[in-house]
Write a protein that holds these residues in place. Structure first.
Motif, PDB file in Angstrom:
ATOM      1  N   LEU A 254       0.832  -1.206   0.000  1.00 28.81           N
ATOM      2  CA  LEU A 254       0.000   0.000   0.000  1.00 28.81           C
ATOM      3  C   LEU A 254       0.865   1.254   0.000  1.00 28.81           C
ATOM      4  CD1 LEU A 254      -2.559  -0.996   2.807  1.00 28.81           C
ATOM      5  CD2 LEU A 254      -2.825  -1.292   0.339  1.00 28.81           C
ATOM      6  N   SER A 255       0.320   2.332  -0.533  1.00 32.11           N
ATOM      7  CA  SER A 255       0.982   3.638  -0.443  1.00 32.11           C
ATOM      8  C   SER A 255       0.827   4.170   0.979  1.00 32.11           C
ATOM      9  CB  SER A 255       0.350   4.613  -1.425  1.00 32.11           C
ATOM     10  OG  SER A 255      -0.990   4.923  -1.024  1.00 32.11           O
ATOM     11  N   GLY A 256       1.557   5.274   1.269  1.00 33.82           N
ATOM     12  CA  GLY A 256       1.451   5.880   2.585  1.00 33.82           C
ATOM     13  C   GLY A 256       0.038   6.335   2.905  1.00 33.82           C
ATOM     14  N   GLY A 257      -0.637   6.927   1.922  1.00 42.69           N
ATOM     15  CA  GLY A 257      -2.007   7.376   2.137  1.00 42.69           C
ATOM     16  C   GLY A 257      -2.967   6.221   2.379  1.00 42.69           C
ATOM     17  N   GLN A 258      -2.753   5.111   1.674  1.00 41.66           N
ATOM     18  CA  GLN A 258      -3.605   3.934   1.873  1.00 41.66           C
ATOM     19  C   GLN A 258      -3.378   3.312   3.242  1.00 41.66           C
ATOM     20  OE1 GLN A 258      -2.320   1.848  -1.625  1.00 41.66           O
ATOM     21  NE2 GLN A 258      -4.008   2.611  -2.894  1.00 41.66           N
ATOM     22  N   GLN A 259      -2.121   3.273   3.681  1.00 45.31           N
ATOM     23  CA  GLN A 259      -1.837   2.758   5.019  1.00 45.31           C
ATOM     24  C   GLN A 259      -2.516   3.614   6.083  1.00 45.31           C
ATOM     25  OE1 GLN A 259       2.271   1.735   5.942  1.00 45.31           O
ATOM     26  NE2 GLN A 259       2.721   1.534   3.762  1.00 45.31           N
ATOM     27  N   GLN A 260      -2.516   4.922   5.855  1.00 42.07           N
ATOM     28  CA  GLN A 260      -3.163   5.804   6.813  1.00 42.07           C
ATOM     29  C   GLN A 260      -4.663   5.531   6.881  1.00 42.07           C
ATOM     30  OE1 GLN A 260      -5.237   8.679   6.523  1.00 42.07           O
ATOM     31  NE2 GLN A 260      -4.666   9.934   8.259  1.00 42.07           N
ATOM     32  N   ARG A 261      -5.270   5.264   5.737  1.00 43.85           N
ATOM     33  CA  ARG A 261      -6.706   4.941   5.726  1.00 43.85           C
ATOM     34  C   ARG A 261      -6.988   3.631   6.438  1.00 43.85           C
ATOM     35  NH1 ARG A 261      -8.899   6.078  -0.353  1.00 43.85           N
ATOM     36  NH2 ARG A 261      -7.546   7.824  -0.857  1.00 43.85           N
ATOM     37  N   VAL A 262      -6.105   2.655   6.276  1.00 45.59           N
ATOM     38  CA  VAL A 262      -6.277   1.381   6.983  1.00 45.59           C
ATOM     39  C   VAL A 262      -6.240   1.609   8.490  1.00 45.59           C
ATOM     40  CG1 VAL A 262      -5.283  -0.901   7.430  1.00 45.59           C
ATOM     41  CG2 VAL A 262      -5.359  -0.011   5.096  1.00 45.59           C
ATOM     42  N   ALA A 263      -5.303   2.456   8.946  1.00 43.54           N
ATOM     43  CA  ALA A 263      -5.223   2.761  10.368  1.00 43.54           C
ATOM     44  C   ALA A 263      -6.507   3.432  10.865  1.00 43.54           C
ATOM     45  CB  ALA A 263      -4.016   3.661  10.638  1.00 43.54           C
ATOM     46  N   VAL A 264      -7.076   4.314  10.054  1.00 45.28           N
ATOM     47  CA  VAL A 264      -8.343   4.955  10.424  1.00 45.28           C
ATOM     48  C   VAL A 264      -9.466   3.925  10.475  1.00 45.28           C
ATOM     49  CG1 VAL A 264     -10.089   6.633   9.710  1.00 45.28           C
ATOM     50  CG2 VAL A 264      -7.667   7.211   9.523  1.00 45.28           C
ATOM     51  N   ALA A 265      -9.529   3.038   9.477  1.00 44.37           N
ATOM     52  CA  ALA A 265     -10.564   2.004   9.453  1.00 44.37           C
ATOM     53  C   ALA A 265     -10.454   1.091  10.671  1.00 44.37           C
ATOM     54  CB  ALA A 265     -10.449   1.182   8.164  1.00 44.37           C
ATOM     55  N   ARG A 266      -9.221   0.755  11.071  1.00 41.89           N
ATOM     56  CA  ARG A 266      -9.027  -0.099  12.247  1.00 41.89           C
ATOM     57  C   ARG A 266      -9.553   0.583  13.510  1.00 41.89           C
ATOM     58  NH1 ARG A 266      -3.000  -1.703  13.560  1.00 41.89           N
ATOM     59  NH2 ARG A 266      -2.977   0.539  13.977  1.00 41.89           N
ATOM     60  N   ALA A 267      -9.414   1.911  13.575  1.00 43.68           N
ATOM     61  CA  ALA A 267      -9.950   2.645  14.720  1.00 43.68           C
ATOM     62  C   ALA A 267     -11.471   2.728  14.658  1.00 43.68           C
ATOM     63  CB  ALA A 267      -9.346   4.045  14.770  1.00 43.68           C
ATOM     64  N   LEU A 268     -12.018   2.934  13.454  1.00 38.46           N
ATOM     65  CA  LEU A 268     -13.463   3.091  13.301  1.00 38.46           C
ATOM     66  C   LEU A 268     -14.237   1.805  13.564  1.00 38.46           C
ATOM     67  CD1 LEU A 268     -13.659   5.317  10.084  1.00 38.46           C
ATOM     68  CD2 LEU A 268     -14.197   6.005  12.419  1.00 38.46           C
ATOM     69  N   VAL A 269     -13.618   0.663  13.282  1.00 36.94           N
ATOM     70  CA  VAL A 269     -14.339  -0.603  13.397  1.00 36.94           C
ATOM     71  C   VAL A 269     -14.775  -0.877  14.838  1.00 36.94           C
ATOM     72  CG1 VAL A 269     -12.423  -2.214  13.865  1.00 36.94           C
ATOM     73  CG2 VAL A 269     -14.337  -2.948  12.427  1.00 36.94           C
ATOM     74  N   LEU A 270     -14.111  -0.242  15.788  1.00 35.88           N
ATOM     75  CA  LEU A 270     -14.478  -0.416  17.197  1.00 35.88           C
ATOM     76  C   LEU A 270     -15.644   0.477  17.606  1.00 35.88           C
ATOM     77  CD1 LEU A 270     -10.857  -0.555  18.673  1.00 35.88           C
ATOM     78  CD2 LEU A 270     -12.380  -2.465  18.151  1.00 35.88           C
ATOM     79  N   GLU A 271     -16.144   1.278  16.666  1.00 39.97           N
ATOM     80  CA  GLU A 271     -17.275   2.177  16.891  1.00 39.97           C
ATOM     81  C   GLU A 271     -17.065   3.063  18.116  1.00 39.97           C
ATOM     82  OE1 GLU A 271     -20.859  -0.121  16.938  1.00 39.97           O
ATOM     83  OE2 GLU A 271     -20.818  -0.415  14.775  1.00 39.97           O
ATOM     84  N   PRO A 272     -15.983   3.840  18.137  1.00 42.34           N
ATOM     85  CA  PRO A 272     -15.706   4.675  19.314  1.00 42.34           C
ATOM     86  C   PRO A 272     -16.594   5.915  19.352  1.00 42.34           C
ATOM     87  CG  PRO A 272     -14.123   5.156  17.602  1.00 42.34           C
ATOM     88  CD  PRO A 272     -14.974   4.025  17.081  1.00 42.34           C
ATOM     89  N   SER A 273     -16.775   6.440  20.552  1.00 43.53           N
ATOM     90  CA  SER A 273     -17.477   7.719  20.677  1.00 43.53           C
ATOM     91  C   SER A 273     -16.499   8.883  20.519  1.00 43.53           C
ATOM     92  CB  SER A 273     -18.176   7.814  22.036  1.00 43.53           C
ATOM     93  OG  SER A 273     -17.248   7.683  23.095  1.00 43.53           O
ATOM     94  N   VAL A 274     -15.188   8.586  20.661  1.00 44.43           N
ATOM     95  CA  VAL A 274     -14.147   9.600  20.463  1.00 44.43           C
ATOM     96  C   VAL A 274     -13.017   8.970  19.659  1.00 44.43           C
ATOM     97  CG1 VAL A 274     -12.495  11.173  21.556  1.00 44.43           C
ATOM     98  CG2 VAL A 274     -14.696  10.710  22.660  1.00 44.43           C
ATOM     99  N   LEU A 275     -12.588   9.665  18.608  1.00 45.86           N
ATOM    100  CA  LEU A 275     -11.506   9.187  17.743  1.00 45.86           C
ATOM    101  C   LEU A 275     -10.329  10.146  17.894  1.00 45.86           C
ATOM    102  CD1 LEU A 275     -10.665   7.130  15.572  1.00 45.86           C
ATOM    103  CD2 LEU A 275     -11.747   8.604  13.856  1.00 45.86           C
ATOM    104  N   LEU A 276      -9.145   9.578  18.147  1.00 44.66           N
ATOM    105  CA  LEU A 276      -7.954  10.367  18.433  1.00 44.66           C
ATOM    106  C   LEU A 276      -6.926  10.197  17.322  1.00 44.66           C
ATOM    107  CD1 LEU A 276      -7.562   9.335  22.190  1.00 44.66           C
ATOM    108  CD2 LEU A 276      -8.894  11.236  21.260  1.00 44.66           C
ATOM    109  N   PHE A 277      -6.314  11.309  16.897  1.00 45.55           N
ATOM    110  CA  PHE A 277      -5.273  11.285  15.867  1.00 45.55           C
ATOM    111  C   PHE A 277      -4.015  11.940  16.423  1.00 45.55           C
ATOM    112  CE2 PHE A 277      -9.110  11.021  13.311  1.00 45.55           C
ATOM    113  CZ  PHE A 277      -8.760  10.188  12.254  1.00 45.55           C
ATOM    114  N   ASP A 278      -2.886  11.225  16.383  1.00 46.53           N
ATOM    115  CA  ASP A 278      -1.616  11.758  16.836  1.00 46.53           C
ATOM    116  C   ASP A 278      -0.714  12.027  15.634  1.00 46.53           C
ATOM    117  OD1 ASP A 278       0.585  12.565  18.236  1.00 46.53           O
ATOM    118  OD2 ASP A 278       1.138  10.579  18.971  1.00 46.53           O
ATOM    119  N   GLU A 279      -0.749  13.251  15.122  1.00 52.46           N
ATOM    120  CA  GLU A 279       0.033  13.669  13.952  1.00 52.46           C
ATOM    121  C   GLU A 279      -0.008  12.617  12.836  1.00 52.46           C
ATOM    122  OE1 GLU A 279       3.117  16.264  14.239  1.00 52.46           O
ATOM    123  OE2 GLU A 279       3.254  16.332  16.404  1.00 52.46           O
ATOM    124  N   PRO A 280      -1.197  12.266  12.355  1.00 51.53           N
ATOM    125  CA  PRO A 280      -1.327  11.142  11.422  1.00 51.53           C
ATOM    126  C   PRO A 280      -0.772  11.398  10.028  1.00 51.53           C
ATOM    127  CG  PRO A 280      -3.415  12.287  11.596  1.00 51.53           C
ATOM    128  CD  PRO A 280      -2.497  12.912  12.619  1.00 51.53           C
TER     129      PRO A 280
END
Length: 354
Positions: free
Chosen positions: A138-164
Motif C-alpha cells: 500500500l501507499s502511505g495514504g492507503q496505510q493511513q486509511r487502513v489505520a483509520v478504518a481499524r480505529a473506526l471498526v471499534l465504533e468509538p465515541s471519540v476518535l484520536l489522531f496523533d500527527e497522522p
C-alpha cells in the motif's frame, strides 16, 4: 457508530518525576460531534493531553471526563475511544482485512461479524477491494486509511489522531486532511487531533486549542485565532504575522486610534491601554500601492522579492520595521529597491493585548 461524546478536562496537571509538568492546570471542552485540534510546538504538552484522553497516561491532578463520565483512572479499553498513531502501527504479516478487524478479533467477536464490520469500515474510507493486500503493498495514504478504518471498526465515541499525516508528502497530506474532515462530518464522531502544522489545523478544525509550555495559550475557532490572536505567541504560531510597534490613543467604545509610523488606523483596542502597543499584521492584509499617502499608508522599500507561481513574497523595509508581504498580483512584480506604499486596512490587523 456509537453516539459521539463530549470530552472535558477539569484542571488537569500531569507531572513526570514529581516536579516536571508536561501539562499544567489545563481545562477545556470538546463538544460532541466536533473536530478539535491540539496545536503547538514540540514539547508544549499536546501529545500528553491526547494520551490522557486515550488512557495511555493518567492525570496527576484534575479530572478527564468523556460523555460526562469521569474516566481519569480507567484503562484505555474502558474509555470507548480509538487512536490513530503517527506510525500507523499496522501488522506487516497481516493483510488489510485482518489489520482492520484485529481489535474485534482480540475481543473474541465471531469471525463472521469481524469480517463484516471490517469490510464496512474499509468501505467507509474508500478501500473496498484492498482486503487481501499486505501493508507493504500500500501507499502511505492507503496505510493511513487502513489505520483509520481499524480505529473506526471499534465504533468509538471519540476518535484520536496523533500527527497522522506527518509521514506523508505535502500534496498527499492536503488530500488526506480533507478526507479525514469529510469522514468526521459524515460519521458525526468526536475527534481530537494533534498536529504542529498550522495550515492543517486551520483547514480541518471546528475548534483549535493552542498550547505552549504546558498550558493553553488560546482556544477558539480557526477564524478567532487567526484574526484575533490573544498574544504574540499565538499571532506568530497560527499562520504568519508581522509584529510591529505602534501607539494607541483616543479609546472610544471598542475602538481606538492606532498610529504606526506616519499612518493612523482605527482598530478594536481589545483591552489594550493607551500608549505603546504591538500590532499583528498578516502578510496578505497589506496592499502594495504605487503611491504612498502618509496619512493612511507606510512608505516601504522592497528589500527581497520571490516569485512563487501564484503569488509573490516580499520583504519591505519601513519606518516601523521590516514587513513581510504576500501579494497575489503576480502580473505586477516589484523589483528590489522599488519604493511603494503599504496600504493597511482593518482586516488582518490586530492589536496584541498586553
Amino acid at each position: 457508530m456509537t453516539r459521539a461524546a463530549e470530552v472535558r478536562f477539569e484542571n488537569v496537571t500531569k507531572r513526570y518525576g514529581g516536579t516536571a509538568k508536561a501539562v499544567n492546570d489545563v481545562s477545556f471542552t470538546i463538544p460532541a460531534g466536533t473536530l478539535c485540534t491540539l496545536l503547538g510546538p514540540s514539547g508544549c504538552g499536546k501529545t500528553t493531553t491526547l494520551r490522557m484522553i486515550a488512557g495511555l497516561e493518567y492525570p496527576t491532578e484534575g479530572r478527564v471526563l468523556i460523555g460526562g463520565k469521569d474516566v481519569s483512572a480507567l484503562p484505555p479499553a474502558e474509555r470507548d475511544v480509538s487512536m490513530v498513531f503517527q506510525s500507523y502501527a499496522l501488522f506487516p504479516h497481516m493483510n488489510v482485512l485482518e489489520n482492520v478487524g484485529y481489535g474485534l478479533t482480540v475481543s473474541r467477536q465471531p469471525k463472521a461479524k469481524v469480517r463484516e464490520a471490517a469490510r464496512a469500515a474499509l468501505d467507509s474510507v474508500g478501500l473496498s477491494g484492498f482486503e487481501e493486500r499486505l501493508p507493504s503493498e500500500l501507499s502511505g495514504g492507503q496505510q493511513q486509511r487502513v489505520a483509520v478504518a481499524r480505529a473506526l471498526v471499534l465504533e468509538p465515541s471519540v476518535l484520536l489522531f496523533d500527527e497522522p499525516l506527518s509521514n506523508l508528502d505535502a500534496r498527499l497530506r492536503r488530500r488526506m486532511r480533507e478526507e479525514i474532515r469529510d469522514l468526521q462530518q459524515r460519521l458525526g464522531v468526536t475527534v481530537a487531533y494533534v498536529t504542529h502544522d498550522q495550515a492543517e489545523a486551520l483547514a480541518i478544525s471546528d475548534k483549535i486549542i493552542v498550547m505552549n509550555q504546558a498550558v493553553i495559550a488560546q482556544e477558539g475557532t480557526p477564524r478567532d485565532l487567526y484574526e484575533a490572536p490573544a498574544n504574540a505567541f499565538v499571532a506568530g504560531f497560527v499562520g504568519e504575522a508581522n509584529r510591529l510597534p505602534a501607539t494607541l490613543s483616543h479609546r472610544q467604545g471598542d475602538m481606538a486610534q492606532v498610529t504606526i509610523g506616519s499612518a493612523t488606523l482605527s482598530l478594536p483596542h481589545r483591552g489594550a491601554a493607551e500608549g505603546a502597543v504591538q500590532l499583528a499584521v498578516r502578510p496578505e492584509a497589506v496592499e502594495l500601492l504605487d503611491v504612498a499617502d502618509p496619512a493612511t499608508t507606510l512608505r516601504g522599500t522592497v528589500a527581497k522579492a520571490a516569485y512563487l507561481g501564484g503569488l509573490m513574497e516580499y520583504t519591505l523595509t519601513t519606518e516601523a520595521g521590516d514587513v513581510f508581504v504576500i501579494d497575489s498580483h503576480t502580473q505586477r512584480q516589484r523589483g528590489v529597491g522599488e519604493v511603494v506604499g503599504l496600504g493597511l486596512g482593518q482586516r488582518g490587523i490586530a492589536v496584541l493585548p498586553a
